[in-house]
Structure formats: structure tokens, C-alpha cells
Design an enzyme around this catalytic site. Structure first.
Site, mmCIF file in Angstrom:
data_model
loop_
_atom_site.group_PDB
_atom_site.id
_atom_site.type_symbol
_atom_site.label_atom_id
_atom_site.label_comp_id
_atom_site.label_asym_id
_atom_site.label_seq_id
_atom_site.Cartn_x
_atom_site.Cartn_y
_atom_site.Cartn_z
ATOM 1 N N CYS A 1 0.827 -1.210 0.000
ATOM 2 C CA CYS A 1 0.000 0.000 0.000
ATOM 3 C C CYS A 1 0.859 1.257 0.000
ATOM 4 O O CYS A 1 0.349 2.360 -0.163
ATOM 5 C CB CYS A 1 -0.924 0.024 1.208
ATOM 6 S SG CYS A 1 -1.677 -1.568 1.567
ATOM 7 N N LYS B 1 -10.230 6.430 4.530
ATOM 8 C CA LYS B 1 -11.559 6.092 5.040
ATOM 9 C C LYS B 1 -12.686 6.563 4.126
ATOM 10 O O LYS B 1 -13.651 5.827 3.888
ATOM 11 C CB LYS B 1 -11.689 6.733 6.441
ATOM 12 C CG LYS B 1 -12.946 6.467 7.194
ATOM 13 C CD LYS B 1 -13.016 5.023 7.611
ATOM 14 C CE LYS B 1 -14.440 4.518 7.640
ATOM 15 N NZ LYS B 1 -15.058 4.336 6.360
ATOM 16 N N HIS C 1 -9.170 3.913 -0.917
ATOM 17 C CA HIS C 1 -7.821 3.350 -0.757
ATOM 18 C C HIS C 1 -7.488 2.391 -1.909
ATOM 19 O O HIS C 1 -7.459 1.176 -1.730
ATOM 20 C CB HIS C 1 -7.769 2.628 0.601
ATOM 21 C CG HIS C 1 -6.429 2.041 0.936
ATOM 22 N ND1 HIS C 1 -5.238 2.552 0.473
ATOM 23 C CD2 HIS C 1 -6.084 0.969 1.718
ATOM 24 C CE1 HIS C 1 -4.241 1.822 0.940
ATOM 25 N NE2 HIS C 1 -4.724 0.856 1.681
#
Lengths: 385, 385
Positions: A83, A328, A332
Site C-alpha cells: 500500500c 476512510k 484506498h
């Protein structure tokens, strides 16, 4: 070492892009970043991505995207740090320009998670954990972070509600972001009463799964004003690592890779946490947001709850945290998330963030994590004028 | 731009490493590269790999390997450009040191292809092709290269035997390499009479599938003599791209990414092809070897056959090509292949190649391809003393 500037940025809305292929999606973001930009050409493309091999059967996407953008035979390759791929790609691109090897470099990220059928997307994301010591024993990211959140609440006597309140703040911000995947407000009850994912983490403690792409164009600082009257200077760039498996850490409530990367970036920029006006931080889960804010020095260790309730992280507070809505609410798209953060900080410093704009934002920070804190990339930017 | 040196190298034998995990395998090569090297520590690790996500369920291997090597919290990330990953990682590491961001950087590659069960390895390797325009229609690397080889023989009236003879030369070299996967000599008949893979390509026209890891340690040139009395200078580093799908090229008999990358590297090094004493080139298939040698300027386009039979590429010839045995005999652990090439050229220039040693080798070149010519990374090195 040459000083480096960001000339422009581009991004797509984060959502399920069923009708855009991997290359088309990155092309959309890249086109936005090149709009109205009159440069001689791109010398290199360095792109962050995590899951294309698993979910789109595609590797070598540097060449794939260079071809799609019509910039052959430019140097092009992919950078991967789970990520944290977008942040790592930015670091590589920064070094490429700072060294003098290349003048005009596009760096960005692209991720298409919706193409995974069955459990493929969950498995692919799980490969950011330690395959041999975590994944093969059934640990998932959410279960690892649930352990951490439980431990945090126990050690610091933090109420479950503070994590819900962080999600509420993120959605309040994201509701103003036209590129956000979940652009709507929620309440504390929404979070607490949403479905359990892994106790104590509920659905609204988690970042959603989505597709997206973002890109920025770099050039030497001394050349920047020739191409734009509104550019951004790169003040600090750093990367750091920690054990990939969570259990090997001496303190699972400290994101050591974030602490080290942030301190290196602050030192390089000759700044302290108080100097940061706006930050895009890595809140995969609400607990990750809390640990990130503590690791970046925006509040003391264990004091996330108090700082949050004191309004420290609200837009216009001591540091405006995630005006985009963060992972959030903005979403993502894993390997592209770090690129979104840097594009968003650039947008803020250029004064182009519209309803998300942080008033008089001069200095911004992006913090991008790979795995459950295994890698962190920290980037500090300054408005040039 | 700071000048950059290679202080040391390490590699493992290429074979089926059933008993070594991904991290252990890279650890073996890294340990070799650090043996007898008294440096203050490693600031960064930049590692090439293509298939770990598919075949070992592992991403974020930068952090994984940094942890295994005990160099946390060093910056660490993975670079991927299919089979060109090792060369691309070297380019990123070169920029990192040249820029002044980092002083001591390890770069290398690791690949564990044997862990793929069923057709997983073949599918994983196929992802270096254009998934949407080649792979999904049933093209594999060998079938694409069979088309190219047929076309080459037709256009240039090249006999099938010249490709067999190239394989014979590679095995003659590789037979002297203790790290080679296929360290034995073969005859022209071995190649021509081996099983068909895709007409006209037979088994012995192909590089084998194997596991391996290789690494080198970089530092600023001005610091090199403090740490070693036998180091190598990096003179030229370049990357270039071409269409990822073969059919979109104006001339499928020209590796344009190799031509561009080589010319950029020659220009940066202020050298011409005639100056190269030893080269490690990318011969996935014998036809790829031929096109690579032409693209690098070691013989004229279409004249591979004549140059080969004139002995141009033999050890001690105009340019000693693949004293390691090349992909054909040393083996082709895809994301690590470019790292092997650079480690091998370093070994040659340090005079440590034992039975493979090219007499009085002063200048060497490594050429590493991703996909069927979609990317090429060219690196030129010089003996420092």
C-alpha cells in the site's frame, strides 16, 4: 543534489471503475496532470502499483503505461511497496530528478481492485503481510489491526468511541471531495452499529476497496517557473522499514517506520511537526490513523483521543488532517493511495482544493504506509509562492 | 551528479532451490556481497523481482528482505519491469546514490519460480506480455518469439543452424560457470533435435526456468577506495521502452528499446560498441540473443549469422558475449537476471571470474530486457584500477 518541484497533478475519482481498464484509468489521471502543461516531454515514468499482476494479469506496467501515454521510448518502471507503492514511487522519482539523470518525470499510481473475482482481491491485499508467518496462518490485515486496536484501548484506556469519531471527521471532510469514493457524512452510531469485521473493528472503521489513479509531474526547481507560476517545492522525502510481521515488533502500538521516515523528512526539510499546515495520512483502519498521527508527532503517544476531541486534526486546527477524507472516505486504491496523497497536498498548496481548501496552507505532509507498518514513505512539500 | 562505484557482488547458483525460501535465497546472495566489506551500514535496499506475488504470495519484499538482512529501518522497496526488473532496480539504485540521497545502497534481484504449481509459473511469466492484447488471446512468450524467429530467417535468409550455434557457444561458456543452471556443453544437433516448443523454437533455444538471487553494493565513487582496492565504476545507465505488444511495432526484427537504451548508455559513458570488452546480454531465446547483439551495435542488423561464425562473440573475440553462459546456460531467474548480469560484469572487471575470465577486461556492458523487448536497461561499467 538538485532541488525538485512538482509542476502539476491529476487524479480520478475513486470508485468501481468497471468500464476503465488499468491503462485507461492511469491515462485519465496522467492526462489531467498534463493539461495546460507545456513541457518538452517526459523523460521517465515511475508508477506505483500493488495488485495488477494478481488482478489484471499484467506486469511490466511501466512500459504498458508509457506506451498508452504516447511517451515511448521514455524510461519506465513500476515500484512496489504494497500500500506504500505510491509513496515509494515518488521517492524513486525524486531521486531521479535530484540526481540530474532526468528533467521531467511523471510519477503516480494506479490500482484496479474491482477486477478481482471471488476472494482474489482479499488474498491479493493479504500479500502485503508476511506470507510465511502471517498470511499462511490465516491472519488478514483487518484481524492484525483488530489485535492492535484492542491492545491500544487496553493500554491507553482509550474508548472505542474515539475511533468512531475519527471516522466521522474523515467522512465530514470527504463529503466535500468530488473524487471521494464515500462522499457522505456519518455519525458515531453509524460506525459503532455497522457490521463487525474483526472485533473491535466494524465496517466503518475500514477504508473501502476501490479503483483509482493519480499522478504528478516533477522537474528541477530551478526550471519550474519557466513552466508554471503555481508550483510546489519538495522539501523532504524519506522512507523507512519495520518488521513485516506485526508480532516481531517490540511495541505493536508504535509505527516505527513512520517515526523514522517522518523524522528523516522533518530533518531534511528543517521543520518540526508544528510547522505542518495540512497532512494526508494513512488511515487504512481508524486505529492506523491514530497510530499514524502519534508517529508523525502530531500528538503524544497514547494521547490520540484527547487531541482528536480538542479539535487538533480538524480543518483549521493545529494540523488539518486528511481534508480529502483520507483512506476512510476518499478511498484506498492501494498502490495509488500514496500518489493521491501527494497530488492532494499539491492541490492544497496550489490553492486549488475548492471546498476542501485548508486556508493559507503553506506546508504539507503525506504519509504512506506499506503493510501493517512494514514501510512508510514521508513527503514534505511547500508552496513555492 | 555524483559518480557511483560498485564495491562488491554476490550471487547464488541458479537451480531449483527447493529448500530455500524467497528471503533465505536473497539472504545468501546478499551475504556473499557483504563478505569482507567493512562499510558503516546500508542506507537502502532496492530489489528487483517479478513473480513473488504470484508464486510466493508475497509483496512488499523490500521490507521483508531488509528485515531478513537485519538492516531495518533502511529504506527498501521493490522495482518491477518483468524480466528487466534487476536492471531497472539497478537504475533506481544508481539514481539514489548519484543524487546524494543515500551513500550505501544494495541493489539486486531474487526470483523463486520453482514454487509455482501446475501452470502457475507459465501464467505468471506470461504477465510480462500485454494481458489484454496478447496473453488473453493465448499468446505466450515462446510463441511470440517463434513468430519473430521465423520472420528473421525469412527476411535475412538466416539458417536455423546459426541459432543452434549460438546456444552451443552459450553452453560452452556456461560449462565453466559454477553458478550456472545448465553447466554442460551441447552440440548443434542437441539444439536442432530437442523437443519443439513453438516452431521453429526448440527446447535448447530457450532459457531454462530456475531460482536465484544476485546483489551488488553501491557507494559514491569518491568514497570507494576507502572500502576496497578493487572496485568498479558505473559509467553509463539507461532505460528505454517500446510497445509491450509485439504486433504494434513498426519492425518486429528491431529491439528498439535496446537500441535507444544502449545509445543513451554509450553516450553517457562516452564510448562506442567497439570499446566494450565483455557483455552480458539478454538471450531468453536464441533469437532474442541475435536481436540483442544487433541492437547493441555488436554487429550490423541482419548480420548476426556472419558475426557469430566469424567468432566475434567468443571469449577473446571482438566482444566476449555472456562468459557466464547467459540466460541460456547460466539460467534466467527472471526478476534477478539483470542483477546477475551486473554482478557478473563486476566479477569480470575485478578479475575474479576464474575459468570464465575474459583476459584484460576493462569495460563491460549488461543488457537486460523486460517482456519481448518492451523495456531494456543498459549498464556500462569500468574497472577502476
Amino acid at each position: 543534489m538538485r532541488r525538485v518541484a512538482i509542476l502539476s497533478y491529476g487524479m480520478t475519482k475513486v470508485e468501481k471503475h468497471w468500464k476503465r481498464s488499468l491503462r485507461a484509468l492511469f491515462g485519465d489521471a496522467a492526462k489531467n496532470s498534463l493539461k495546460d502543461l507545456d513541457i518538452p516531454g517526459l523523460d521517465a515514468l515511475i508508477v506505483g502499483n500493488m495488485c495488477a499482476s494478481d488482478l489484471s494479469d499484467q506486469n511490466n506496467i511501466g512500459a504498458l503505461l508509457a506506451d498508452h501515454l504516447g511517451i515511448l521510448p521514455a524510461t519506465a518502471y513500476r515500484v512496489e511497496a504494497a500500500c506504500g507503492s505510491g509513496g515509494a514511487a515518488f521517492l524513486a522519482a525524486y531521486a531521479a530528478v535530484a540526481s540530474g539523470m532526468y528533467d521531467f518525470v511523471m510519477t503516480g499510481g494506479v490500482e484496479k481492485l474491482s477486477d478481482g473475482v471471488g476472494g482474489h482481491t482479499t488474498l491479493s491485499l493479504g500479500k502485503a503481510a508476511d506470507a510465511e508467518y502471517e498470511l499462511f496462518f490465516g491472519s488478514s490485515f483487518v484481524s492484525l489491526n483488530a489485535l492492535i486496536m484492542n491492545r491500544y484501548m487496553h493500554v491507553y484506556h482509550a474508548p472505542r468511541e474515539c475511533f468512531a469519531d475519527f471516522a466521522v471527521l474523515m467522512h465530514k471532510n470527504g463529503a466535500k471531495n468530488p473524487f471521494a469514493q464515500l462522499p457522505f457524512e456519518i455519525t458515531r452510531d453509524t460506525v459503532i452499529n455497522s457490521d463487525w469485521i474483526a472485533d473491535p473493528i466494524t465496517l466503518y472503521d475500514c477504508a473501502p476497496v476501490g479503483d483509482g489513479a493519480a499522478a504528478v509531474v516533477l522537474c528541477p526547481l530551478e526550471a519550474a517557473q519557466k513552466y508554471s507560476d503555481n508550483y510546489v517545492e519538495v522539501l523532504g522525502v524519506a522512507g523507512a522499514t519495520d518488521t513485516i510481521d506485526v508480532a516481531s515488533r517490540s511495541d505493536i502500538l508504535s509505527l516505527n517506520s513512520t517515526v523514522v521516515a517522518a523524522n528523516k523528512a522533518y530533518k531534511m526539510a528543517k521543520l518540526i511537526p508544528r510547522d505542518i499546515d495540512v497532512a494526508e495520512i494513512h488511515d487504512t483502519f481508524t486505529i492506523t490513523g491514530a497510530l499514524s498521527l502519534e508517529g508523525l508527532g502530531f500528538c503524544e503517544k497514547g494521547k490520540f483521543n484527547k487531541a482528536l476531541s480538542d479539535g487538533v486534526f480538524e480543518t483549521g486546527g493545529m494540523v488539518s488532517v486528511n481534508p480529502s477524507g483520507g483512506l476512510k472516505s476518499r478511498g484506498h486504491p492501494v498502490g495509488a493511495t500514496g500518489s493521491y496523497q501527494i497530488a492532494e497536498i499539491t492541490m492544497q498548496l496550489m490553492g486549488k482544493a475548492d471546498k476542501m481548501q485548508v486556508p493559507d496552507a503553506k506546508i504539507g505532509l503525506a504519509q504512506n504506509i506499506g503493510g501493517s507498518g512494514a514501510s512508510t514513505y514521508a513527503t514534505i512539500l511547500r508552496r513555492a509562492k
